[in-house]
Write a protein that holds these residues in place. Structure first.
Motif, short mmCIF file in Angstrom:
data_model
loop_
_atom_site.label_atom_id
_atom_site.label_comp_id
_atom_site.label_asym_id
_atom_site.label_seq_id
_atom_site.Cartn_x
_atom_site.Cartn_y
_atom_site.Cartn_z
N GLY A 14 0.81 -1.19 -0.25
CA GLY A 14 -0.14 0.20 -0.11
C GLY A 14 0.92 1.22 0.07
N MET A 15 1.94 1.22 -0.18
CA MET A 15 3.03 2.37 -0.14
C MET A 15 3.16 2.92 -1.50
SD MET A 15 3.45 2.60 3.13
CE MET A 15 4.60 3.84 3.31
N THR A 16 3.56 2.20 -2.48
CA THR A 16 3.94 2.68 -3.94
C THR A 16 2.65 2.94 -4.72
OG1 THR A 16 4.08 0.53 -4.64
CG2 THR A 16 6.29 1.64 -3.77
N SER A 17 1.49 2.33 -4.34
CA SER A 17 0.33 2.59 -5.12
C SER A 17 -0.09 3.98 -5.04
CB SER A 17 -0.73 1.63 -4.60
OG SER A 17 -1.07 1.70 -3.25
N LYS A 18 0.30 4.72 -3.84
CA LYS A 18 -0.31 5.98 -3.94
C LYS A 18 0.23 6.94 -4.85
CE LYS A 18 -1.93 7.03 0.86
NZ LYS A 18 -2.98 7.64 0.51
N ARG A 19 1.67 6.70 -4.96
CA ARG A 19 2.52 7.40 -5.96
C ARG A 19 1.56 7.26 -7.58
NH1 ARG A 19 6.93 6.56 -9.61
NH2 ARG A 19 6.89 4.57 -8.67
N THR A 20 1.50 6.05 -7.83
CA THR A 20 0.92 5.78 -9.12
C THR A 20 -0.61 6.18 -9.07
OG1 THR A 20 2.06 3.74 -9.19
CG2 THR A 20 0.28 3.83 -10.53
N ALA A 21 -1.52 6.27 -7.86
CA ALA A 21 -2.59 6.67 -8.13
C ALA A 21 -2.57 8.21 -8.35
CB ALA A 21 -3.41 6.30 -6.76
N ALA A 22 -1.76 8.92 -7.64
CA ALA A 22 -1.82 10.44 -7.71
C ALA A 22 -1.25 10.72 -9.15
CB ALA A 22 -0.49 11.01 -6.67
N GLN A 23 -0.23 9.87 -9.71
CA GLN A 23 0.11 10.20 -11.39
C GLN A 23 -1.14 9.90 -12.30
OE1 GLN A 23 3.09 7.39 -11.77
NE2 GLN A 23 4.79 8.75 -11.29
N MET A 24 -2.01 9.00 -11.79
CA MET A 24 -3.25 8.74 -12.72
C MET A 24 -4.14 9.89 -12.52
SD MET A 24 -3.62 4.62 -12.23
CE MET A 24 -5.09 4.70 -13.47
N LEU A 25 -4.56 10.45 -11.09
CA LEU A 25 -5.23 11.41 -11.04
C LEU A 25 -4.62 12.59 -12.04
CD1 LEU A 25 -5.95 11.35 -7.27
CD2 LEU A 25 -7.54 10.98 -9.26
N LYS A 26 -3.59 12.99 -11.94
CA LYS A 26 -2.91 14.12 -12.78
C LYS A 26 -3.27 13.89 -14.29
CE LYS A 26 0.61 15.66 -9.59
NZ LYS A 26 2.13 15.90 -9.53
N ALA A 27 -3.20 12.68 -14.73
CA ALA A 27 -3.31 12.18 -16.17
C ALA A 27 -4.80 12.37 -16.54
CB ALA A 27 -2.88 10.88 -16.43
N GLY A 28 -5.42 12.80 -15.72
CA GLY A 28 -7.19 13.08 -15.94
C GLY A 28 -8.08 11.69 -15.45
N GLU A 61 -10.61 9.98 -13.29
CA GLU A 61 -11.58 10.49 -12.39
C GLU A 61 -11.62 10.21 -10.99
OE1 GLU A 61 -15.15 10.98 -14.35
OE2 GLU A 61 -14.18 12.07 -15.96
N ASN A 62 -11.51 8.86 -10.83
CA ASN A 62 -12.06 7.93 -9.77
C ASN A 62 -10.90 6.89 -9.49
OD1 ASN A 62 -13.19 6.97 -7.35
ND2 ASN A 62 -15.12 6.14 -8.54
N VAL A 63 -9.69 7.40 -8.61
CA VAL A 63 -8.76 6.50 -8.52
C VAL A 63 -8.38 6.20 -7.07
CG1 VAL A 63 -6.36 5.80 -9.15
CG2 VAL A 63 -7.58 6.90 -10.77
N VAL A 64 -8.40 5.16 -6.54
CA VAL A 64 -8.09 4.89 -5.26
C VAL A 64 -7.15 3.96 -4.97
CG1 VAL A 64 -10.46 5.64 -4.35
CG2 VAL A 64 -10.11 3.16 -4.69
N THR A 65 -6.69 3.92 -3.71
CA THR A 65 -5.68 2.73 -3.52
C THR A 65 -6.10 1.64 -2.36
OG1 THR A 65 -4.50 4.03 -1.81
CG2 THR A 65 -3.70 4.20 -3.82
N LEU A 66 -5.71 0.68 -2.30
CA LEU A 66 -6.09 -0.41 -1.52
C LEU A 66 -5.23 -0.38 0.10
CD1 LEU A 66 -7.74 -3.08 -0.61
CD2 LEU A 66 -6.19 -4.27 -1.38
N LYS A 67 -5.76 -0.03 0.92
CA LYS A 67 -4.95 0.19 2.17
C LYS A 67 -4.28 -0.95 2.72
CE LYS A 67 -5.55 2.92 6.56
NZ LYS A 67 -6.64 3.35 7.45
N GLY A 68 -2.85 -0.96 2.98
CA GLY A 68 -2.27 -2.20 2.96
C GLY A 68 -1.91 -3.28 2.04
N GLY A 69 -2.26 -2.75 0.79
CA GLY A 69 -2.10 -3.36 -0.52
C GLY A 69 -2.60 -4.97 -0.26
N PHE A 70 -1.92 -5.86 -1.18
CA PHE A 70 -2.05 -6.98 -1.46
C PHE A 70 -1.94 -7.92 -0.16
CE2 PHE A 70 -0.92 -11.67 -2.77
CZ PHE A 70 -2.36 -11.68 -3.42
N ASN A 71 -0.99 -7.57 0.86
CA ASN A 71 -0.79 -8.20 2.19
C ASN A 71 -2.03 -8.11 2.85
OD1 ASN A 71 1.70 -8.78 1.28
ND2 ASN A 71 2.63 -7.25 2.38
N ALA A 72 -2.67 -6.79 2.89
CA ALA A 72 -4.00 -6.71 3.81
C ALA A 72 -5.15 -7.60 3.02
CB ALA A 72 -4.37 -5.17 3.53
#
Length: 141
Positions: A104-118, A120-131
């Motif tokens: 759940g750490m690196t997905s935040k950066r990717t999601a932020a980049q996707m939001l900047k790329a246009g 509309e609805n991008v979220v991350t999974l808290k804790g990632g695949f391990n959670a």
């Protein structure tokens, strides 16, 4: 108060470490609250998948993905993520997307980049695949 000052002067390294950890903790809490990217727990992510047919984007390595991944998730090449090139996902700009990484750490950066790329609805999974795995939710290999 005098004892506190005496303690700090006698144990300045310990006091400095305590102050640094405190500042880091406050920073991480505030940064998480102010972030444009929202984290979803496993329950909320499951609801988003079932009710709104969310697209599940796994950004882990190919080897990790092959060991096991969320049922129905798709993987994007690491070089595209590093370049912030989400052109293969252009048709999904208005669809909910859940970005998953290992913890759940690196997905935040990717999601932020996707939001900047246009996107509309991008979220991350808290804790990632391990959670996801810890919650005993379905995975496939």
């Amino acid at each position: 108060m005098d004892q506190l000052i005496e303690f700090v002067t006698n144990h300045y390294i310990l006091s400095g470490l305590f102050a640094a950890i405190s500042v880091a903790l406050v920073y991480s809490i505030i940064a998480g609250q102010l972030s444009s990217v929202k984290d979803l727990g496993t329950h909320e992510a499951t609801l988003l998948m079932n009710k709104e047919d969310a697209y599940i984007l796994d950004i882990r390595s190919v080897a990790e993905f092959k060991k096991g991944h969320v049922l129905g998730s798709k993987q994007i090449k690491a070089d595209l993520v590093n370049k912030a090139d989400f052109s293969p996902l252009e048709k999904l700009k208005d669809k909910p997307i859940i970005v998953i990484c290992a913890m759940g750490m690196t997905s935040k950066r990717t999601a932020a980049q996707m939001l900047k790329a246009g996107f509309e609805n991008v979220v991350t999974l808290k804790g990632g695949f391990n959670a996801w795995q810890s919650a005993n939710l379905p995975i496939t290999k």
